[in-house]
Design a protein around this motif. Structure first.
Motif, PDB file in Angstrom:
ATOM      1  N   VAL A  59       0.851  -1.182   0.000  1.00  0.00           N
ATOM      2  CA  VAL A  59       0.000   0.000   0.000  1.00  0.00           C
ATOM      3  C   VAL A  59       0.892   1.239   0.000  1.00  0.00           C
ATOM      4  CG1 VAL A  59      -1.985  -1.108   1.107  1.00  0.00           C
ATOM      5  CG2 VAL A  59      -0.242  -0.045   2.515  1.00  0.00           C
ATOM      6  N   VAL A  60       0.317   2.335  -0.445  1.00  0.00           N
ATOM      7  CA  VAL A  60       1.040   3.610  -0.502  1.00  0.00           C
ATOM      8  C   VAL A  60       0.213   4.660   0.215  1.00  0.00           C
ATOM      9  CG1 VAL A  60       2.275   3.103  -2.642  1.00  0.00           C
ATOM     10  CG2 VAL A  60       0.006   4.160  -2.752  1.00  0.00           C
ATOM     11  N   ALA A  61       0.889   5.670   0.741  1.00  0.00           N
ATOM     12  CA  ALA A  61       0.185   6.766   1.404  1.00  0.00           C
ATOM     13  C   ALA A  61       1.000   8.041   1.263  1.00  0.00           C
ATOM     14  CB  ALA A  61      -0.043   6.446   2.876  1.00  0.00           C
ATOM     15  N   ALA A  62       0.301   9.152   1.474  1.00  0.00           N
ATOM     16  CA  ALA A  62       0.955  10.458   1.398  1.00  0.00           C
ATOM     17  C   ALA A  62       0.981  11.112   2.763  1.00  0.00           C
ATOM     18  CB  ALA A  62       0.219  11.370   0.422  1.00  0.00           C
ATOM     19  N   ILE A  63       2.107  11.702   3.056  1.00  0.00           N
ATOM     20  CA  ILE A  63       2.217  12.602   4.192  1.00  0.00           C
ATOM     21  C   ILE A  63       2.051  13.986   3.577  1.00  0.00           C
ATOM     22  CG2 ILE A  63       3.681  13.437   6.058  1.00  0.00           C
ATOM     23  CD1 ILE A  63       5.229  10.732   5.782  1.00  0.00           C
ATOM     24  N   ILE A  64       0.800  14.436   3.501  1.00  0.00           N
ATOM     25  CA  ILE A  64       0.514  15.728   2.888  1.00  0.00           C
ATOM     26  C   ILE A  64       0.898  16.815   3.893  1.00  0.00           C
ATOM     27  CG2 ILE A  64      -1.265  17.249   1.931  1.00  0.00           C
ATOM     28  CD1 ILE A  64      -2.754  14.697   1.030  1.00  0.00           C
ATOM     29  N   VAL A  65       1.836  17.649   3.480  1.00  0.00           N
ATOM     30  CA  VAL A  65       2.372  18.697   4.347  1.00  0.00           C
ATOM     31  C   VAL A  65       2.129  20.067   3.730  1.00  0.00           C
ATOM     32  CG1 VAL A  65       4.127  17.233   5.446  1.00  0.00           C
ATOM     33  CG2 VAL A  65       4.674  18.415   3.312  1.00  0.00           C
ATOM     34  N   ASP A  66       2.351  21.093   4.527  1.00  0.00           N
ATOM     35  CA  ASP A  66       2.159  22.460   4.042  1.00  0.00           C
ATOM     36  C   ASP A  66       3.347  22.964   3.232  1.00  0.00           C
ATOM     37  OD1 ASP A  66       3.718  22.431   6.350  1.00  0.00           O
ATOM     38  OD2 ASP A  66       2.868  24.260   7.175  1.00  0.00           O
ATOM     39  N   GLU A 105      -5.473   8.241   9.830  1.00  0.00           N
ATOM     40  CA  GLU A 105      -4.431   7.654   8.992  1.00  0.00           C
ATOM     41  C   GLU A 105      -3.897   8.689   8.018  1.00  0.00           C
ATOM     42  OE1 GLU A 105      -6.041   4.581   6.494  1.00  0.00           O
ATOM     43  OE2 GLU A 105      -7.371   5.963   5.454  1.00  0.00           O
ATOM     44  N   PHE A 106      -2.856   8.261   7.303  1.00  0.00           N
ATOM     45  CA  PHE A 106      -2.340   9.019   6.169  1.00  0.00           C
ATOM     46  C   PHE A 106      -3.091   8.515   4.945  1.00  0.00           C
ATOM     47  CE2 PHE A 106       1.086   8.671   9.278  1.00  0.00           C
ATOM     48  CZ  PHE A 106       1.372  10.004   9.484  1.00  0.00           C
ATOM     49  N   PRO A 107      -3.672   9.395   4.116  1.00  0.00           N
ATOM     50  CA  PRO A 107      -4.470   8.937   2.986  1.00  0.00           C
ATOM     51  C   PRO A 107      -3.642   8.181   1.952  1.00  0.00           C
ATOM     52  CG  PRO A 107      -4.182  11.320   2.924  1.00  0.00           C
ATOM     53  CD  PRO A 107      -3.592  10.849   4.204  1.00  0.00           C
ATOM     54  N   GLY A 108      -4.260   7.178   1.364  1.00  0.00           N
ATOM     55  CA  GLY A 108      -3.598   6.352   0.363  1.00  0.00           C
ATOM     56  C   GLY A 108      -4.381   5.079   0.152  1.00  0.00           C
ATOM     57  N   GLY A 109      -3.718   4.068  -0.397  1.00  0.00           N
ATOM     58  CA  GLY A 109      -4.420   2.806  -0.645  1.00  0.00           C
ATOM     59  C   GLY A 109      -3.532   1.781  -1.315  1.00  0.00           C
ATOM     60  N   LYS A 110      -4.174   0.741  -1.800  1.00  0.00           N
ATOM     61  CA  LYS A 110      -3.465  -0.390  -2.383  1.00  0.00           C
ATOM     62  C   LYS A 110      -2.938  -0.081  -3.783  1.00  0.00           C
ATOM     63  CE  LYS A 110      -6.003  -3.823   0.185  1.00  0.00           C
ATOM     64  NZ  LYS A 110      -7.289  -4.467   0.243  1.00  0.00           N
ATOM     65  N   VAL A 111      -1.799  -0.672  -4.069  1.00  0.00           N
ATOM     66  CA  VAL A 111      -1.215  -0.598  -5.403  1.00  0.00           C
ATOM     67  C   VAL A 111      -1.861  -1.698  -6.243  1.00  0.00           C
ATOM     68  CG1 VAL A 111       0.919  -0.766  -6.739  1.00  0.00           C
ATOM     69  CG2 VAL A 111       0.960   0.278  -4.455  1.00  0.00           C
ATOM     70  N   GLU A 112      -2.420  -1.320  -7.391  1.00  0.00           N
ATOM     71  CA  GLU A 112      -3.065  -2.284  -8.286  1.00  0.00           C
ATOM     72  C   GLU A 112      -2.014  -3.045  -9.079  1.00  0.00           C
ATOM     73  OE1 GLU A 112      -6.284  -2.838  -8.251  1.00  0.00           O
ATOM     74  OE2 GLU A 112      -6.773  -1.179  -6.893  1.00  0.00           O
ATOM     75  N   PRO A 113      -2.333  -4.265  -9.524  1.00  0.00           N
ATOM     76  CA  PRO A 113      -1.378  -5.026 -10.345  1.00  0.00           C
ATOM     77  C   PRO A 113      -0.940  -4.225 -11.572  1.00  0.00           C
ATOM     78  CG  PRO A 113      -3.220  -6.417  -9.692  1.00  0.00           C
ATOM     79  CD  PRO A 113      -3.569  -5.010  -9.271  1.00  0.00           C
ATOM     80  N   GLY A 114       0.366  -4.186 -11.806  1.00  0.00           N
ATOM     81  CA  GLY A 114       0.919  -3.472 -12.946  1.00  0.00           C
ATOM     82  C   GLY A 114       1.043  -1.965 -12.760  1.00  0.00           C
ATOM     83  N   GLU A 115       0.652  -1.450 -11.604  1.00  0.00           N
ATOM     84  CA  GLU A 115       0.679  -0.017 -11.339  1.00  0.00           C
ATOM     85  C   GLU A 115       1.933   0.330 -10.535  1.00  0.00           C
ATOM     86  OE1 GLU A 115      -2.772   3.044  -9.905  1.00  0.00           O
ATOM     87  OE2 GLU A 115      -2.443   1.313  -8.618  1.00  0.00           O
ATOM     88  N   SER A 116       2.556   1.443 -10.853  1.00  0.00           N
ATOM     89  CA  SER A 116       3.710   1.880 -10.059  1.00  0.00           C
ATOM     90  C   SER A 116       3.209   2.464  -8.737  1.00  0.00           C
ATOM     91  CB  SER A 116       4.517   2.933 -10.819  1.00  0.00           C
ATOM     92  OG  SER A 116       3.816   4.164 -10.867  1.00  0.00           O
ATOM     93  N   ALA A 135       2.128   6.107  -9.304  1.00  0.00           N
ATOM     94  CA  ALA A 135       0.827   6.212  -9.969  1.00  0.00           C
ATOM     95  C   ALA A 135      -0.304   5.852  -9.007  1.00  0.00           C
ATOM     96  CB  ALA A 135       0.787   5.323 -11.208  1.00  0.00           C
ATOM     97  N   ALA A 136      -0.093   4.833  -8.192  1.00  0.00           N
ATOM     98  CA  ALA A 136      -1.111   4.426  -7.214  1.00  0.00           C
ATOM     99  C   ALA A 136      -1.360   5.546  -6.210  1.00  0.00           C
ATOM    100  CB  ALA A 136      -0.677   3.153  -6.496  1.00  0.00           C
ATOM    101  N   LEU A 137      -0.306   6.193  -5.766  1.00  0.00           N
ATOM    102  CA  LEU A 137      -0.445   7.274  -4.795  1.00  0.00           C
ATOM    103  C   LEU A 137      -1.265   8.423  -5.381  1.00  0.00           C
ATOM    104  CD1 LEU A 137       0.347   8.388  -2.016  1.00  0.00           C
ATOM    105  CD2 LEU A 137       2.367   9.373  -3.100  1.00  0.00           C
ATOM    106  N   VAL A 138      -0.924   8.840  -6.577  1.00  0.00           N
ATOM    107  CA  VAL A 138      -1.642   9.943  -7.230  1.00  0.00           C
ATOM    108  C   VAL A 138      -3.114   9.558  -7.432  1.00  0.00           C
ATOM    109  CG1 VAL A 138      -1.814  11.272  -9.376  1.00  0.00           C
ATOM    110  CG2 VAL A 138       0.423  10.909  -8.285  1.00  0.00           C
ATOM    111  N   ARG A 139      -3.373   8.339  -7.897  1.00  0.00           N
ATOM    112  CA  ARG A 139      -4.741   7.876  -8.126  1.00  0.00           C
ATOM    113  C   ARG A 139      -5.536   7.840  -6.819  1.00  0.00           C
ATOM    114  NH1 ARG A 139      -6.639   3.300  -6.923  1.00  0.00           N
ATOM    115  NH2 ARG A 139      -4.642   2.199  -6.916  1.00  0.00           N
TER     116      ARG A 139
END
Length: 137
Positions: free
Chosen positions: A6-13, A37-48, A51-55
């Motif tokens: 899984v991927v997540a972002a530490i969204i900062v100012d 939590e820090f927002p994010g989610g699972k990486v899909e098969p074949g996805e970097s 790309a998963a983080l941005v999506r």
């Protein structure tokens, strides 16, 4: 056992001198509802991971971001946030208007080094929160 990535972002100012981080309160599943939590989610098969983080951020918060450096975890695959999940996190700043909770969250809050402990983080995120605290000026 191989962990789900899984991927997540530490969204900062600010990427260079962050003072605040965005936390998100979960609404589901029921056993995690009300935890932060820090927002994010699972990486899909074949996805970097990138790309998963941005999506995921667009799907969950309707935002676009500029992705910065990774907050490296203590394991080769990142942070072991559960016995089944390994998470990688990147610092990011918003490049679109303020985020809105869409489906996974019901509240968002900007937190600084003194208020990081004011919300009940997911157990798996506590080690990350403690690693992040001294980085917030």
């Amino acid at each position: 056992m191989e962990r789900t990535h899984v991927v997540a972002a530490i969204i900062v100012d600010d990427l260079d001198t962050p003072t605040r981080v965005l936390g998100a309160r979960r609404v589901r599943p029921e056993r995690l509802a009300g935890r932060w939590e820090f927002p994010g989610g699972k990486v899909e098969p074949g996805e970097s991971s990138h790309a998963a983080l941005v999506r995921e951020l667009n799907e969950e918060l309707a935002v676009t971001v500029l992705v910065g450096d990774e907050l490296r975890g203590p394991h080769d695959d990142g942070w072991h946030v559960t016995d089944r999940h390994a998470m990688r996190l990147w610092f990011a700043v918003l490049t679109s208007p303020e985020p809105v909770p869409l489906t996974e969250h019901d509240e968002l809050r900007w937190l600084d080094a003194t208020t990081l402990g004011d919300v009940p983080w997911l157990d798996g995120d506590l080690e990350i929160v403690e690693a992040l605290r001294p980085m917030l000026g």
